[in-house]
Write a protein that holds these residues in place. Structure first.
Motif, short mmCIF file in Angstrom:
data_model
loop_
_atom_site.label_atom_id
_atom_site.label_comp_id
_atom_site.label_asym_id
_atom_site.label_seq_id
_atom_site.Cartn_x
_atom_site.Cartn_y
_atom_site.Cartn_z
N SER A 124 2.50 -8.79 11.28
CA SER A 124 1.50 -8.01 10.56
C SER A 124 0.46 -8.92 9.92
O SER A 124 -0.75 -8.64 9.96
N PHE B 255 3.31 7.54 7.44
CA PHE B 255 2.32 6.66 8.06
C PHE B 255 1.18 7.47 8.68
O PHE B 255 0.00 7.15 8.52
N ASN C 198 -6.65 3.40 3.77
CA ASN C 198 -6.63 2.72 5.08
C ASN C 198 -7.69 1.61 5.17
O ASN C 198 -7.88 1.02 6.23
N THR D 132 0.84 -1.20 0.00
CA THR D 132 0.00 0.00 0.00
C THR D 132 0.87 1.25 0.00
O THR D 132 0.56 2.25 -0.65
N TRP D 133 1.96 1.17 0.71
CA TRP D 133 2.91 2.29 0.79
C TRP D 133 3.42 2.61 -0.61
O TRP D 133 3.43 3.75 -1.05
N MET E 57 -3.86 -0.17 8.76
CA MET E 57 -2.68 0.64 9.08
C MET E 57 -2.47 0.46 10.59
O MET E 57 -2.95 1.27 11.38
N GLY F 214 2.86 0.23 11.56
CA GLY F 214 3.77 0.78 10.56
C GLY F 214 5.18 1.02 11.08
O GLY F 214 5.79 2.04 10.75
N SER G 222 -2.46 6.76 7.26
CA SER G 222 -3.42 6.05 8.11
C SER G 222 -4.73 6.83 8.26
O SER G 222 -5.76 6.26 8.62
#
Ligand code: PPS
Length: 299
Positions: free
Chosen positions: A130, A232, A242, A49-50, A259, A262, A236
């Motif tokens: 995660s 982040f 998110n 996603t980042w 999120m 992170g 978020s």
């Protein structure tokens, strides 16, 4: 909700049937990449996603309008997901495509094309943590049982069963196979490798590295904006990334946030000394033929 309890088998791995069908997987395997395509490849929970957000902002020269109005799965759809065919924009300009599939299923098609590939790797202890929390929130993933059980499954591919009825292997396959498979494509593809940890250490440097790879020069003020919107704390709060737009029956944010934290090194709050030693032993064994350098913490 559709196919929440269905498991798809593909290329020797299991995938959630809610997102994948035999047709969508076949479509992914037959997909013709073209020059200009940019493909983000990750094992789940590694910084997908980042990177979707970083690429969106690089191509908009730091203007957050698209990042704030279009969901990430529309801007950078997953090749193997059921909705991909109807979502990918067939317009001029770079198409951003995301995938979690293993290298043997896609590398041949990518080799024939002039697509650019961005592979992100994250230290697998943090990936395991995660992914464990993601299993808690994602109703289309099987229940995992305890963290130690999940960890065994993550490390050794052992089947886990929370309810003693179903037997599940780790969805998306082995982290080790995924990373080694894609790392082995270094010489065959137009590919760069980034680590989640380096993105943390120096986000600006990672953004510039991606710009250089894409041949997409940016002014310093534009990079400032990309950096700002990809923090982040900002991401978020962005409902377009998110996952709070997804109904609770599919992703339950009461159980865990997408999120979540992170950070680098959250594994230290989850692995016992013994589990950590076991992890290190298995990691050493399985990665002995791979020269990948990983940061386990930022200290
Ligand atoms: S997925 O489901 O595969 O698409 O998940 P993915 O996006 O690969 O990974 C989710 C984890 O990435 C963290 N994340 C970030 N960390 C730092 N900075 C930014 N901007 C950022 N964006 C996403 C997210 O919080 C998940 O990690 P954990 O450790 O669970 O918090």
């Amino acid at each position: 909700m559709d196919r929440m309890d269905v498991t798809e088998e593909f290329a020797g791995i299991q995938l959630p049937g809610h997102l994948h069908t035999p047709q969508s997987l076949q479509y992914a395997q037959d997909f013709q990449f073209r020059e200009g395509d940019v493909v983000i490849v990750t094992f789940p929970k590694s910084g997908t996603t980042w990177m979707q957000e970083i690429l969106t902002l690089i191509y908009s020269k730091g203007d957050p309008a698209i990042a704030k109005s279009v969901p990430n799965w529309v801007r950078a759809p997953w090749l193997e997901h059921t909705y991909f065919k109807d979502t990918l924009k067939d317009e001029e300009g770079p198409r951003i495509i995301t995938t979690h599939l293993p290298s043997d299923t896609l590398a041949p098609a990518l080799q024939k094309s002039k697509a650019k590939v961005i592979y992100i790797v994250r230290n697998p202890k943090d990936v395991a943590v995660s992914f464990y929390y993601f299993h808690k929130m994602a109703k289309f993933l099987p229940e995992t049982g305890s963290f130690p059980e999940f960890l065994e499954c993550f490390l050794e591919g052992k089947e886990f069963s929370a309810d003693k009825k179903t037997q599940n292997k780790l969805y998306y396959g082995s982290w080790f196979d995924h990373v080694k498979g894609w790392y082995g494509q270094k010489k065959n593809l137009d590919i760069i490798y980034l680590t989640y940890e380096n993105m943390h250490k120096d986000l600006r440097r990672s953004i510039k590295k991606v710009c250089g790879f894409l041949g997409c020069p940016m002014y310093s003020e534009e990079v400032d904006k990309v950096e700002q919107h990809c923090r982040f704390s900002v991401m978020s709060q962005n409902v377009m990334v998110n996952y709070t737009l997804i109904p609770t029956e599919i992703l339950d944010h009461e159980k865990s946030k997408f999120m979540r934290k992170g950070v680098v090194g959250d594994w230290k709050n989850h692995l016992t000394e013994e589990q950590n030693e076991n992890f290190n032993r298995i990691y050493k064994e399985k990665m002995s033929d791979c020269d990948l350098q990983i940061d386990w913490s930022l200290n």
